[in-house]
Design an enzyme around this catalytic site. Structure first.
Site, PDB file in Angstrom:
ATOM      1  N   GLN A 105     -16.808  16.262  14.245  1.00  0.00           N
ATOM      2  CA  GLN A 105     -16.955  16.281  12.952  1.00  0.00           C
ATOM      3  C   GLN A 105     -16.254  15.255  12.191  1.00  0.00           C
ATOM      4  O   GLN A 105     -16.787  14.558  11.186  1.00  0.00           O
ATOM      5  CB  GLN A 105     -16.946  17.721  12.452  1.00  0.00           C
ATOM      6  CG  GLN A 105     -17.018  17.821  10.884  1.00  0.00           C
ATOM      7  CD  GLN A 105     -17.034  19.382  10.606  1.00  0.00           C
ATOM      8  OE1 GLN A 105     -17.858  20.253  10.798  1.00  0.00           O
ATOM      9  NE2 GLN A 105     -15.879  19.681   9.806  1.00  0.00           N
TER      10      GLN A 105
ATOM     11  N   GLU B 179     -18.629  13.977   3.338  1.00  0.00           N
ATOM     12  CA  GLU B 179     -17.128  13.768   2.828  1.00  0.00           C
ATOM     13  C   GLU B 179     -16.848  12.375   2.482  1.00  0.00           C
ATOM     14  O   GLU B 179     -15.568  12.058   2.362  1.00  0.00           O
ATOM     15  CB  GLU B 179     -16.201  14.740   3.883  1.00  0.00           C
ATOM     16  CG  GLU B 179     -16.559  16.096   4.016  1.00  0.00           C
ATOM     17  CD  GLU B 179     -15.474  16.803   4.765  1.00  0.00           C
ATOM     18  OE1 GLU B 179     -14.390  16.072   4.974  1.00  0.00           O
ATOM     19  OE2 GLU B 179     -15.708  18.081   4.965  1.00  0.00           O
TER      20      GLU B 179
ATOM     21  N   ASP C 282     -11.149  16.667  13.954  1.00  0.00           N
ATOM     22  CA  ASP C 282     -11.745  17.740  13.846  1.00  0.00           C
ATOM     23  C   ASP C 282     -13.035  17.859  14.887  1.00  0.00           C
ATOM     24  O   ASP C 282     -13.994  17.393  14.374  1.00  0.00           O
ATOM     25  CB  ASP C 282     -12.034  18.065  12.569  1.00  0.00           C
ATOM     26  CG  ASP C 282     -12.567  19.513  12.265  1.00  0.00           C
ATOM     27  OD1 ASP C 282     -12.488  20.316  13.281  1.00  0.00           O
ATOM     28  OD2 ASP C 282     -12.956  19.935  10.908  1.00  0.00           O
TER      29      ASP C 282
ATOM     30  N   GLU D   3      -8.170  19.725  15.574  1.00  0.00           N
ATOM     31  CA  GLU D   3      -8.905  20.746  15.134  1.00  0.00           C
ATOM     32  C   GLU D   3      -9.906  21.571  15.619  1.00  0.00           C
ATOM     33  O   GLU D   3     -10.619  20.776  16.194  1.00  0.00           O
ATOM     34  CB  GLU D   3      -8.953  20.563  13.323  1.00  0.00           C
ATOM     35  CG  GLU D   3      -9.338  21.884  12.686  1.00  0.00           C
ATOM     36  CD  GLU D   3      -9.816  21.215  11.272  1.00  0.00           C
ATOM     37  OE1 GLU D   3      -8.949  20.246  10.749  1.00  0.00           O
ATOM     38  OE2 GLU D   3     -10.647  21.641  10.624  1.00  0.00           O
TER      39      GLU D   3
ATOM     40  N   ASP E  75      -9.081  26.096  12.357  1.00  0.00           N
ATOM     41  CA  ASP E  75      -9.642  26.317  11.156  1.00  0.00           C
ATOM     42  C   ASP E  75     -10.659  27.555  11.163  1.00  0.00           C
ATOM     43  O   ASP E  75     -10.570  28.441  10.894  1.00  0.00           O
ATOM     44  CB  ASP E  75     -10.375  24.790  10.814  1.00  0.00           C
ATOM     45  CG  ASP E  75     -11.528  24.948   9.555  1.00  0.00           C
ATOM     46  OD1 ASP E  75     -11.243  26.006   8.944  1.00  0.00           O
ATOM     47  OD2 ASP E  75     -12.241  23.950   9.553  1.00  0.00           O
TER      48      ASP E  75
ATOM     49  N   LYS F 121      -7.459  26.778   3.664  1.00  0.00           N
ATOM     50  CA  LYS F 121      -8.709  26.844   2.665  1.00  0.00           C
ATOM     51  C   LYS F 121      -8.858  28.022   1.819  1.00  0.00           C
ATOM     52  O   LYS F 121      -9.035  28.953   2.422  1.00  0.00           O
ATOM     53  CB  LYS F 121     -10.049  26.726   3.505  1.00  0.00           C
ATOM     54  CG  LYS F 121     -10.166  25.320   4.222  1.00  0.00           C
ATOM     55  CD  LYS F 121     -11.311  25.280   5.171  1.00  0.00           C
ATOM     56  CE  LYS F 121     -11.697  23.932   5.828  1.00  0.00           C
ATOM     57  NZ  LYS F 121     -12.882  24.167   6.557  1.00  0.00           N
TER      58      LYS F 121
ATOM     59  N   ARG G  66     -13.193  21.543   1.114  1.00  0.00           N
ATOM     60  CA  ARG G  66     -14.469  21.842   1.919  1.00  0.00           C
ATOM     61  C   ARG G  66     -15.430  20.540   1.938  1.00  0.00           C
ATOM     62  O   ARG G  66     -15.203  19.466   1.131  1.00  0.00           O
ATOM     63  CB  ARG G  66     -15.286  23.046   1.443  1.00  0.00           C
ATOM     64  CG  ARG G  66     -14.293  24.174   1.431  1.00  0.00           C
ATOM     65  CD  ARG G  66     -13.762  24.674   2.715  1.00  0.00           C
ATOM     66  NE  ARG G  66     -14.594  24.834   3.746  1.00  0.00           N
ATOM     67  CZ  ARG G  66     -14.786  26.102   4.249  1.00  0.00           C
ATOM     68  NH1 ARG G  66     -14.409  27.187   3.857  1.00  0.00           N
ATOM     69  NH2 ARG G  66     -15.802  26.184   5.393  1.00  0.00           N
ATOM     70  N   SER G  67     -16.408  20.785   2.781  1.00  0.00           N
ATOM     71  CA  SER G  67     -17.385  19.667   2.591  1.00  0.00           C
ATOM     72  C   SER G  67     -18.320  19.651   1.337  1.00  0.00           C
ATOM     73  O   SER G  67     -18.686  18.461   0.917  1.00  0.00           O
ATOM     74  CB  SER G  67     -18.426  19.560   3.891  1.00  0.00           C
ATOM     75  OG  SER G  67     -18.925  21.032   4.082  1.00  0.00           O
TER      76      SER G  67
ATOM     77  N   LYS H 255      -5.886  17.641   3.687  1.00  0.00           N
ATOM     78  CA  LYS H 255      -7.125  16.980   4.259  1.00  0.00           C
ATOM     79  C   LYS H 255      -8.125  17.140   3.162  1.00  0.00           C
ATOM     80  O   LYS H 255      -8.366  18.572   2.734  1.00  0.00           O
ATOM     81  CB  LYS H 255      -7.277  17.923   5.590  1.00  0.00           C
ATOM     82  CG  LYS H 255      -8.640  17.530   6.140  1.00  0.00           C
ATOM     83  CD  LYS H 255      -9.008  18.392   7.395  1.00  0.00           C
ATOM     84  CE  LYS H 255     -10.513  18.096   8.090  1.00  0.00           C
ATOM     85  NZ  LYS H 255     -11.023  18.987   8.598  1.00  0.00           N
TER      86      LYS H 255
HETATM   87  P1  PGA Z   1     -16.732  22.622   5.881  1.00  0.00           P
HETATM   88  O1  PGA Z   1     -16.180  21.534   6.898  1.00  0.00           O
HETATM   89  O2  PGA Z   1     -16.201  22.709   4.781  1.00  0.00           O
HETATM   90  O3  PGA Z   1     -18.162  22.244   6.057  1.00  0.00           O
HETATM   91  O4  PGA Z   1     -16.367  24.017   6.712  1.00  0.00           O
HETATM   92  C1  PGA Z   1     -14.497  21.415   6.967  1.00  0.00           C
HETATM   93  C2  PGA Z   1     -13.975  21.454   8.205  1.00  0.00           C
HETATM   94  O5  PGA Z   1     -14.401  21.604   8.976  1.00  0.00           O
HETATM   95  O6  PGA Z   1     -12.505  21.323   8.015  1.00  0.00           O
HETATM   96 ZN    ZN Z   2     -12.612  22.073  10.466  1.00  0.00          ZN
END
Ligand code: PGA
Ligand code: ZN
Length: 438
Positions: free
Chosen positions: A164, A206, A243, A286, A313, A338, A367-368, A389
């Site tokens: 990712q 992102e 990640d 991650e 995460d 988060k 978040r994304s 991050k």
């Molecule tokens: P997400 O991705 O906000 O889509 O969950 C961010 C991450 O995995 O750190």
């Molecule tokens: Zn993550």
């Protein structure tokens, strides 16, 4: 005490053009705090629910039910409450919805309200948010070390690559400002290399480059080339962080890398990552295994926990109990924080404390799906979390967080930056350091 006079939620729109929740908390003296809910795409199954209306309109993504939660029961319960009592306000929200995932009120409703109370309390106390957070948590504020995405993949780039986030960290920078400068050089060097090889396909969710690579490892190779093209020696001032977000392609102990056309069990997945750790200057990784692969995560931590940050995460979803449980099993050595995974500020602080009690790394994260909200820049600084991050180095919903850190740097002074020294639990310092440690 300054009482909360009113709470208003409205529908606004996030970086993916999806509706999201914005909350204003207005105090008796007219002071206001405002916060917006972010939204994940690669979500852990145990994180607070992102309440959506379903149905045909707006692809089922509308958030009227979450707005109703705030404007109805939450506002009724918090009116008259002391805004300085974050714990009490969050406790009152939790009392309205004791379900573990906040499925009645919606985590998007609770997180925007909880953060808006925090903003209102800071404004009421006449201090910046980071200073307020440091004060109420008893932390020493410090500007965090950023983790910055260069290529996006997984759920954020149509699964064009399986992994990712391909990120850099610049622990060798002398200041936050210098991190930004070096990151800019690496980011555009990566874009040039991809362009020249016909591997560039736009930008991902992102803001990182949306790659057209033929293998996951090609992304790593290209990242190393980009660091070199930017005039840096990989593994010295600039290091790599990944990640894997393995829950997106792994389940029941099996992993399927679509790009590499490879199916692996947990042991083979660990071997593949082990090869990457030996080849590239990776200091943090991650979700290396899926959230249901407890044995794999324990084994991965046993083998590599002394030389890389292993960040949970989806595996830990900002949950203090899951962090304590992982600590007792010796799984992971760091946690992503988060606030919307937990659902409230107080629960996020609890998770932060649980992590710190055992010397774990703590990385405050966006978040994304993001907005112009800059709360996380203040959270990372105010808590002295050490790391932040946010995503990549383009698009204003990302840059607004980095830019806020630069403003905080002016207030705090550049000496408050945590960089310039090794990261906890890593062999940062380059291969020589690793060899000396071995
Ligand atoms: P997400 O991705 O906000 O889509 O969950 C961010 C991450 O995995 O750190
Ligand atoms: Zn993550």
């Amino acid at each position: 005490m300054t009482a909360i006079k009113d709470i208003n939620a409205r529908r606004v729109w996030d970086s993916r053009g999806k509706p999201t929740v914005e909350v204003d908390v207005i105090l008796e003296n007219g002071v206001m705090g405002r916060a917006l809910a972010p939204a994940g795409a690669s979500r852990g199954t145990r994180e607070a629910i992102d309440l959506r209306d379903g149905g045909a309109a707006l692809r089922g993504q509308n958030i009227q039910s979450a707005l109703n939660s705030v404007n109805g029961p939450i506002a009724a319960s918090l009116r008259g409450f002391d805004a300085q009592d974050q714990n009490g306000a969050d406790g009152a929200i939790l009392a309205l919805d004791p379900s573990p995932l906040k499925d009645t009120l919606g985590g998007n409703a609770t997180v925007a309200t909880s953060l808006a109370v925090l903003h209102a309390a800071a404004a009421d106390a006449g201090r910046p948010l980071w200073a307020h957070i440091a004060e109420i948590t008893g932390s020493s504020p410090a500007l965090p070390l950023p983790e910055i995405q260069i290529f996006g993949g997984g759920a954020h780039a149509g699964r064009r690559v399986d992994i990712q986030d391909f990120m850099i960290m610049v622990p060798g920078a002398a200041s936050f400002d210098e991190v930004m400068e070096i990151t800019s050089e690496v980011y555009f060097a990566a874009g040039d290399i991809m362009q020249s090889k016909g591997k560039l396909a736009g930008v991902a969710d992102e803001g990182g480059w949306w790659p057209n690579f033929s293998s996951n490892e090609e992304a790593l190779e290209t990242l190393i080339q980009a660091i070199e093209k930017a005039g840096e020696t990989p593994g010295e001032r600039v290091v790599v962080s990944l990640d894997i977000a393995a829950s997106e392609f792994g389940k029941d102990g099996w992993y399927h890398l679509a790009l590499d056309d490879r199916r692996m069990d947990s042991a083979e997945m660990i071997e593949m990552l082990s090869g990457w750790l030996d080849t590239y200057p990776i200091v943090a990784i991650e979700d290396p295994l899926s959230e249901d692969d407890v044995a794999g995560t324990i084994e991965f931590t046993r083998r590599f926990g002394d030389r890389v940050q292993i960040i949970g995460d989806d595996y830990l979803v900002t949950n203090a109990d899951l962090v304590r449980n992982a600590q007792s099993q010796a799984a992971c050595n760091a946690v992503l924080i988060k606030v919307n995974q937990a659902g409230t500020v107080t629960e996020s602080f609890d998770t932060f404390r649980a992590a710190r009690e055992k010397g774990w790394g703590t990385i405050v994260s966006a978040r994304s799906g993001e907005t112009e909200d800059v709360s996380i820049s203040h959270l990372a600084t105010g808590l002295g979390s050490g790391q932040l991050k946010v995503g990549s180095f383009t698009r204003s919903e990302r840059m607004v967080k980095w830019n806020e850190c630069l403003r905080i740097q002016d207030a705090l002074g550049s000496t408050s930056f945590v960089g310039g020294k090794p990261l906890a639990n890593t062999w940062w310092g380059g291969k020589n350091n690793k060899e000396t440690a071995a």
